[in-house]
Design an enzyme around this catalytic site. Structure first.
Site, PDB file in Angstrom:
ATOM      1  N   ASP A   1      33.377  46.479  43.342  1.00 37.90           N
ATOM      2  CA  ASP A   1      33.330  47.928  43.134  1.00 37.90           C
ATOM      3  C   ASP A   1      32.220  48.353  42.192  1.00 37.90           C
ATOM      4  O   ASP A   1      31.688  47.558  41.421  1.00 37.90           O
ATOM      5  CB  ASP A   1      34.645  48.403  42.516  1.00 37.90           C
ATOM      6  CG  ASP A   1      34.739  47.990  41.031  1.00 37.90           C
ATOM      7  OD1 ASP A   1      34.632  46.787  40.749  1.00 37.90           O
ATOM      8  OD2 ASP A   1      34.887  48.883  40.175  1.00 37.90           O
TER       9      ASP A   1
ATOM     10  N   ASP B   1      28.680  36.606  37.133  1.00 35.25           N
ATOM     11  CA  ASP B   1      27.494  37.292  36.642  1.00 35.25           C
ATOM     12  C   ASP B   1      27.049  36.593  35.342  1.00 35.25           C
ATOM     13  O   ASP B   1      26.393  35.564  35.401  1.00 35.25           O
ATOM     14  CB  ASP B   1      27.891  38.766  36.441  1.00 35.25           C
ATOM     15  CG  ASP B   1      26.744  39.658  36.047  1.00 35.25           C
ATOM     16  OD1 ASP B   1      25.624  39.430  36.501  1.00 35.25           O
ATOM     17  OD2 ASP B   1      26.971  40.616  35.288  1.00 35.25           O
TER      18      ASP B   1
HETATM   19  P1  IMP Z   1      30.850  38.147  34.125  1.00 36.38           P
HETATM   20  O1  IMP Z   1      31.857  37.918  33.050  1.00 36.38           O
HETATM   21  O2  IMP Z   1      29.596  38.786  33.593  1.00 36.38           O
HETATM   22  O3  IMP Z   1      30.532  36.898  34.919  1.00 36.38           O
HETATM   23  O4  IMP Z   1      31.444  39.271  35.012  1.00 36.38           O
HETATM   24  C1  IMP Z   1      32.022  39.082  36.198  1.00 36.38           C
HETATM   25  C2  IMP Z   1      32.672  40.387  36.617  1.00 36.38           C
HETATM   26  O5  IMP Z   1      31.760  41.486  36.522  1.00 36.38           O
HETATM   27  C3  IMP Z   1      33.048  40.286  38.068  1.00 36.38           C
HETATM   28  O6  IMP Z   1      34.356  39.808  38.219  1.00 36.38           O
HETATM   29  C4  IMP Z   1      32.904  41.719  38.528  1.00 36.38           C
HETATM   30  O7  IMP Z   1      34.089  42.416  38.288  1.00 36.38           O
HETATM   31  C5  IMP Z   1      31.838  42.300  37.652  1.00 36.38           C
HETATM   32  N1  IMP Z   1      30.523  42.316  38.343  1.00 36.38           N
HETATM   33  C6  IMP Z   1      29.419  41.597  38.029  1.00 36.38           C
HETATM   34  N2  IMP Z   1      28.411  41.852  38.860  1.00 36.38           N
HETATM   35  C7  IMP Z   1      28.875  42.752  39.756  1.00 36.38           C
HETATM   36  C8  IMP Z   1      28.285  43.414  40.895  1.00 36.38           C
HETATM   37  O8  IMP Z   1      27.123  43.229  41.281  1.00 36.38           O
HETATM   38  N3  IMP Z   1      29.106  44.281  41.561  1.00 36.38           N
HETATM   39  C9  IMP Z   1      30.393  44.529  41.184  1.00 36.38           C
HETATM   40  N4  IMP Z   1      30.977  43.925  40.139  1.00 36.38           N
HETATM   41  C10 IMP Z   1      30.225  43.044  39.419  1.00 36.38           C
END
Ligand code: IMP
Ligand code: MG
Length: 172
Positions: free
Chosen positions: A156, A100
């Protein structure tokens, strides 16, 4: 939690996982892959993926938590479970459910690089490139999606929805 549109069907998931497995198999010929799954989200994807990789595999898990709300990360990452063994000299493939902002994996990449692996690549099932806050390009990606919050196939919303065999959008 109310579900909206199904974004990826069970059949499409299995097809993409098979394709990723083929590419990884080709790229790692003659080597062993040390696959690190990021709990809990990646557990479902990882268990399918390793059965599509036709070179020797070792697995381990890490658990990370970023402080924040159900749908927004704060970028401050905490390690809840570390690897059982050292990874120096090994070919590491980090498996994640979704990228994300990129903050979690960018933290993890720094943390793992200090341990001197022979190589380190990232494989994610889903990617939301439009949400990126730091530079992070997965080496393998199942599917790029728009900025939806999705559940299913390990993903989730407040710990719900991980068991769904497809990926669906959560209604806001
Ligand atoms: P980042 O550090 O923002 O890249 O976050 C990644 C983490 O956020 C992932 O491993 C997920 O646990 C959570 N996440 C981000 N987007 C989603 C989504 O659309 N659905 C569920 N979990 C998400
Ligand atoms: Mg996660």
């Amino acid at each position: 939690m109310e579900l909206g549109q199904i974004l990826v069907t069970e059949k499409d998931i299995q097809r993409r996982v098979a394709e990723l497995g083929e590419r990884i198999t080709a790229d790692y010929q003659g080597r062993e892959v040390f696959v690190i799954g990021i709990l809990k989200g990646a557990a479902v994807f990882m268990s399918d993926l390793i059965r599509q990789i036709k070179v020797p595999v070792e697995i381990d898990f890490m658990s990370l938590s970023s402080y924040g709300t159900a749908t927004k990360t704060s970028g401050v990452v905490r390690m809840l479970r570390d690897l059982d063994r050292e990874i120096a000299g090994k070919h590491i493939l980090v498996v994640e459910d979704i990228v994300d902002t990129g903050l979690t994996l960018s933290y993890l990449r720094e943390n793992l690089m200090v341990r001197k692996p022979a190589s380190l690549k990232i494989c994610t099932f889903l990617d939301k490139p439009s949400r990126r806050q730091v530079e992070l390009k997965p080496d393998y990606c199942g599917l790029e999606i728009d900025d939806y919050f999705v559940v299913g196939y390990g993903l989730d919303y407040n710990e719900k929805g991980r068991e769904l065999p497809y990926i669906a959008v959560v209604k806001p």
